[in-house]
Write a protein that holds these residues in place. Sequence first.
Motif, PDB file in Angstrom:
ATOM      1  N   HIS A 246       0.774  -1.191  -0.019  1.00  0.00           N
ATOM      2  CA  HIS A 246       0.064  -0.127   0.099  1.00  0.00           C
ATOM      3  C   HIS A 246       0.862   1.241  -0.061  1.00  0.00           C
ATOM      4  O   HIS A 246       2.203   1.246   0.346  1.00  0.00           O
ATOM      5  N   VAL A 247       0.415   2.450  -0.494  1.00  0.00           N
ATOM      6  CA  VAL A 247       0.986   3.561  -0.703  1.00  0.00           C
ATOM      7  C   VAL A 247       0.085   4.785  -0.070  1.00  0.00           C
ATOM      8  O   VAL A 247      -1.338   4.683  -0.511  1.00  0.00           O
ATOM      9  N   ASP A 248       0.528   5.460   0.844  1.00  0.00           N
ATOM     10  CA  ASP A 248      -0.251   6.987   1.334  1.00  0.00           C
ATOM     11  C   ASP A 248      -0.168   8.061   0.374  1.00  0.00           C
ATOM     12  O   ASP A 248      -1.083   8.861   0.431  1.00  0.00           O
ATOM     13  N   TYR A 249       1.286   8.399  -0.070  1.00  0.00           N
ATOM     14  CA  TYR A 249       1.715   9.622  -0.789  1.00  0.00           C
ATOM     15  C   TYR A 249       2.223   9.225  -1.940  1.00  0.00           C
ATOM     16  O   TYR A 249       3.002   8.103  -2.052  1.00  0.00           O
ATOM     17  N   VAL A 250       2.076  10.039  -3.038  1.00  0.00           N
ATOM     18  CA  VAL A 250       2.925  10.139  -4.197  1.00  0.00           C
ATOM     19  C   VAL A 250       3.360  11.606  -4.269  1.00  0.00           C
ATOM     20  O   VAL A 250       2.561  12.513  -4.335  1.00  0.00           O
ATOM     21  N   PHE A 251       4.731  11.610  -4.512  1.00  0.00           N
ATOM     22  CA  PHE A 251       5.577  12.997  -4.831  1.00  0.00           C
ATOM     23  C   PHE A 251       6.044  12.796  -6.296  1.00  0.00           C
ATOM     24  O   PHE A 251       7.016  12.020  -6.448  1.00  0.00           O
ATOM     25  N   ILE A 252       5.614  13.938  -7.120  1.00  0.00           N
ATOM     26  CA  ILE A 252       6.161  13.556  -8.454  1.00  0.00           C
ATOM     27  C   ILE A 252       6.720  15.265  -8.504  1.00  0.00           C
ATOM     28  O   ILE A 252       6.080  16.075  -8.666  1.00  0.00           O
TER      29      ILE A 252
END
Length: 465
Positions: free
Chosen positions: A337-343
């Motif tokens: 699972h992933v909580d944040y995505v930073f691009i």
Amino acid sequence: MGKTLFDKIWDNHVVSSKEGFPDVLYIDTHFIHEVTSPQAFNGLRDRGIPVFRPQQTVATADHNVPTINQHLPIKEELSRVQVDMLTKNCDEFGIELYGLGHPYQGIVHVIGPELGITRPGGTYVCGDSHTSTHGAFGAIAFGIGTSQVEQVMATQCLLQQRPKRMKIEVNGQLQKGVGAKDIILYIISQISAAGGTGYFAEYAGDTIRSLSMEGRMTICNMSIEMGARGGLIAPDQTTFDYVKGRKFAPAGEEWDKALAYWKTLYSDEDAEFDQVLTFKAEDIEPMITYGTNPGMGIGITQNIPSRNEFDKQEQKSYLKSLEYMGLNDNERMLGHHVDYVFIGSCTNSRIEDLRQVADFVKGKRKADNVTAWIVPGSKQVEQQAKLEGLDKIFIEAGFALREPGCSACLGMNEDKIPAGKYCISTSNRNFEGRQGPNSRTFLASPLMAAAAAVTGKVTDIREMI
């Protein structure tokens, strides 16, 4: 005997050389920002000397700046003080500053290339380790410490030992969904986070030559993450086409003169490197890191290595890293699972990165459990994204398009990942607490990050394109 590209540029910039001592190397352009320059300016002030060549110093605010409401005063006191101090110092010492509100403001390693300041054959330094980004143009570029920042300000030169030369060749056809970020994460995973120590790397091969300039910048950006002093790529028509017509690029007769020189910048066929590494593009999968340094990466279908693959001394630090990340050895990353995505970041915040993500997320919606931030690398990237309507695509998909800055790459501003949360990041480092105290970072490409934002978990991008 022929010369390497690195040696051609280095030799062209040596002011003085004496056996047994570092070379005195002339620096064409010195990039500065608000974090590593205050002490250097104070040193000049204490000695009563000016910046020797202020016209060859380029200043911007990037590390500490907020990425929302940049028109308002900065809330965090330390950040506000550092940005204000940069403004004061640049005004006092006669340096033009691309500060908040300026149309050229942005991450230092994004604005240099896009403004045509970074060019083939030059030498570039900055008090920032990812200065190696500029090497994508066939230049020598590397990070320096604060005392060296003062040295360049005072003399436009540096004392430097010549590093060893490494050649890294990548040849072949990349799989679908695999790009520049995957290439460099794969190389680092193969040679380790210390495998390039003592070297300056030249990237070559038909896979590297097939990349755009923005892809090449991503490759060179992370050279430091394998311990190398920097990385560079020989300039070619792709390079020349990118530079031509930019704000500060040569024009007219000056362009013709520069281009003639740039075309001589390549490693001679009989040039000797201290080490040569070769990789096949077909072996590279979409990559993701699992640990707390960029060398701890695997192809997306692979399992985290078993502890038994390490000796007893290595096992201790290896298991400590997995404990911090909340992972187990021999575990699969797929589906985590992933909580944040930073691009964003100086690695992947350029217009091509944003276009690629927008193309993928168009008509899709991010998962409810994910907070997704897209942070352009400069005001110019931000404006271009809006001109192309990418901002509307991101908003419809539930992504927040913020204002330019280093943002969550390093947690020196308001954009931090909460403790214990997992973030898939397109930045360059996954150290403990790098994105915020006790945050957990998976490094990946913009496409892999976008896929995780949509699915809410670590996903093989190849299954979605």
